[in-house]
Write an enzyme that holds these catalytic residues in place. Structure first.
Site, PDB file in Angstrom:
ATOM      1  N   VAL A  18     -33.992  18.658 -53.245  1.00  0.00           N
ATOM      2  CA  VAL A  18     -33.189  19.768 -53.765  1.00  0.00           C
ATOM      3  C   VAL A  18     -31.902  19.245 -54.398  1.00  0.00           C
ATOM      4  CG1 VAL A  18     -31.863  21.827 -53.145  1.00  0.00           C
ATOM      5  CG2 VAL A  18     -34.156  21.496 -52.209  1.00  0.00           C
TER       6      VAL A  18
ATOM      7  N   ALA B 272     -32.708  17.580 -57.711  1.00  0.00           N
ATOM      8  CA  ALA B 272     -33.019  18.557 -58.752  1.00  0.00           C
ATOM      9  C   ALA B 272     -31.789  19.349 -59.175  1.00  0.00           C
ATOM     10  CB  ALA B 272     -34.105  19.510 -58.264  1.00  0.00           C
ATOM     11  N   GLU B 273     -30.913  19.636 -58.216  1.00  0.00           N
ATOM     12  CA  GLU B 273     -29.759  20.469 -58.504  1.00  0.00           C
ATOM     13  C   GLU B 273     -28.629  19.719 -59.214  1.00  0.00           C
ATOM     14  OE1 GLU B 273     -29.269  23.617 -58.202  1.00  0.00           O
ATOM     15  OE2 GLU B 273     -30.978  24.280 -57.006  1.00  0.00           O
ATOM     16  N   SER B 274     -28.319  18.515 -58.750  1.00  0.00           N
ATOM     17  CA  SER B 274     -27.116  17.841 -59.252  1.00  0.00           C
ATOM     18  C   SER B 274     -27.284  16.362 -59.549  1.00  0.00           C
ATOM     19  CB  SER B 274     -25.987  17.995 -58.225  1.00  0.00           C
ATOM     20  OG  SER B 274     -26.303  17.259 -57.039  1.00  0.00           O
TER      21      SER B 274
ATOM     22  N   TYR C  17     -38.519  24.699 -61.898  1.00  0.00           N
ATOM     23  CA  TYR C  17     -37.692  24.200 -60.793  1.00  0.00           C
ATOM     24  C   TYR C  17     -38.529  24.005 -59.537  1.00  0.00           C
ATOM     25  CZ  TYR C  17     -34.160  24.260 -57.081  1.00  0.00           C
ATOM     26  OH  TYR C  17     -33.399  23.944 -55.980  1.00  0.00           O
TER      27      TYR C  17
END
Length: 208
Positions: free
Chosen positions: A95, A98-100, A186
Site C-alpha cells: 500500500v 502504491a500510494e507514495s 489501484y
C-alpha cells in the site's frame, strides 16, 4: 495512459522511451499492456480500458524504490503496526509503495499526504495531527485499513477499493469495486505488489 506505435518501431525501443520518461510514464503506474488494432498499429497502455480488445502483457512492473529513500528505516514501524492491527506487513508495504513510493513528504493532486496518503479529513478522524510524520502516518493508515477490512470482511479487493475511492463510493456500488479506472487499476497494482513483496521477503528470510 495510452501510446500508439507503428510496427516500424521496435517495441522494446518504445518501452524504453516510456521508462525514461520519469514518474509520469506508464511504467511508473504499473504493468504495460499492448493490443494491435485493425490497421496493425500497436497500442501500449498501463490501463487496459477498451472493451472487446485482447490485451497482452508486455512489461511487468517490478518492485522498485527510489534508491535515495532509506526504506529500511520504516521496517520497525511497519512491523509494529502489522502486529497491532493484525495485517500482513507485506500488504502494508504494498500500500505504501502504491500510494507514495515510500516518500514521506508525498502530496497528491487532491491533497492526500504522507506515506499512506491520508486525506486531511481522514487523518483528523484518525487523530493524526501530522501526516508527514512517518510513524503517525503509518499508524493512522494501517488503522484505517484495518477498519476497512473489518467493514468489508473476507474481501481484500473491496477493502483496497475503499482505501482508494472511499467507503461511501464502494457502498454506493453495492459493496463492489467502483467502476473507476483509477480504483480498478489501484486494486490490481496493490495486489500485484503484495504478491511481489511476499515473494521478495520470503526469499530474504530463507537466506538469513
Amino acid at each position: 495512459m495510452g501510446f500508439p506505435v507503428s510496427h516500424r518501431f521496435p517495441l522494446l525501443l518504445v518501452i524504453a522511451a516510456l521508462v525514461i520518461c520519469g514518474t509520469g510514464s506508464a511504467l511508473a503506474k504499473g504493468n504495460i499492456y499492448q493490443y494491435i488494432d485493425e490497421s496493425g498499429v500497436i497500442h501500449l497502455t498501463n490501463v487496459p480500458s477498451r472493451n472487446g480488445v485482447q490485451y497482452t502483457l508486455v512489461w511487468r512492473e517490478r518492485v522498485h524504490i527510489d534508491p535515495r529513500i532509506d526504506v529500511a528505516q520504516y521496517d520497525t514501524i511497519i512491523s509494529s503496526a502489522a502486529r497491532k492491527y493484525n495485517i500482513d506487513r507485506n500488504l502494508i508495504q504494498a500500500v505504501i509503495k502504491a500510494e507514495s513510493n515510500f516518500n514521506p513528504k508525498a502530496v497528491s493532486p487532491v491533497g492526500a499526504r504522507g506515506l499512506m496518503q491520508l486525506m486531511p479529513a481522514t487523518a483528523a478522524s484518525l487523530n493524526v495531527s501530522n501526516s508527514f510524520h512517518p510513524e503517525s502516518n503509518i499508524e493512522g493508515g494501517v488503522r484505517y485499513l484495518r477498519y476497512l477490512m473489518n467493514l468489508f470482511p473476507g474481501d481484500l479487493k473491496i477493502a483496497l477499493a475503499a482505501y482508494n475511492a472511499g467507503e461511501g463510493a464502494v457502498m454506493r456500488y453495492g459493496n463492489r469495486i467502483p467502476p473507476f479506472k483509477e480504483t480498478q487499476t489501484y486494486v490490481k497494482r496493490v495486489l500485484a505488489l503484495y504478491d511481489a513483496y511476499k515473494r521478495q521477503n520470503d526469499s530474504l528470510a530463507r537466506y538469513n
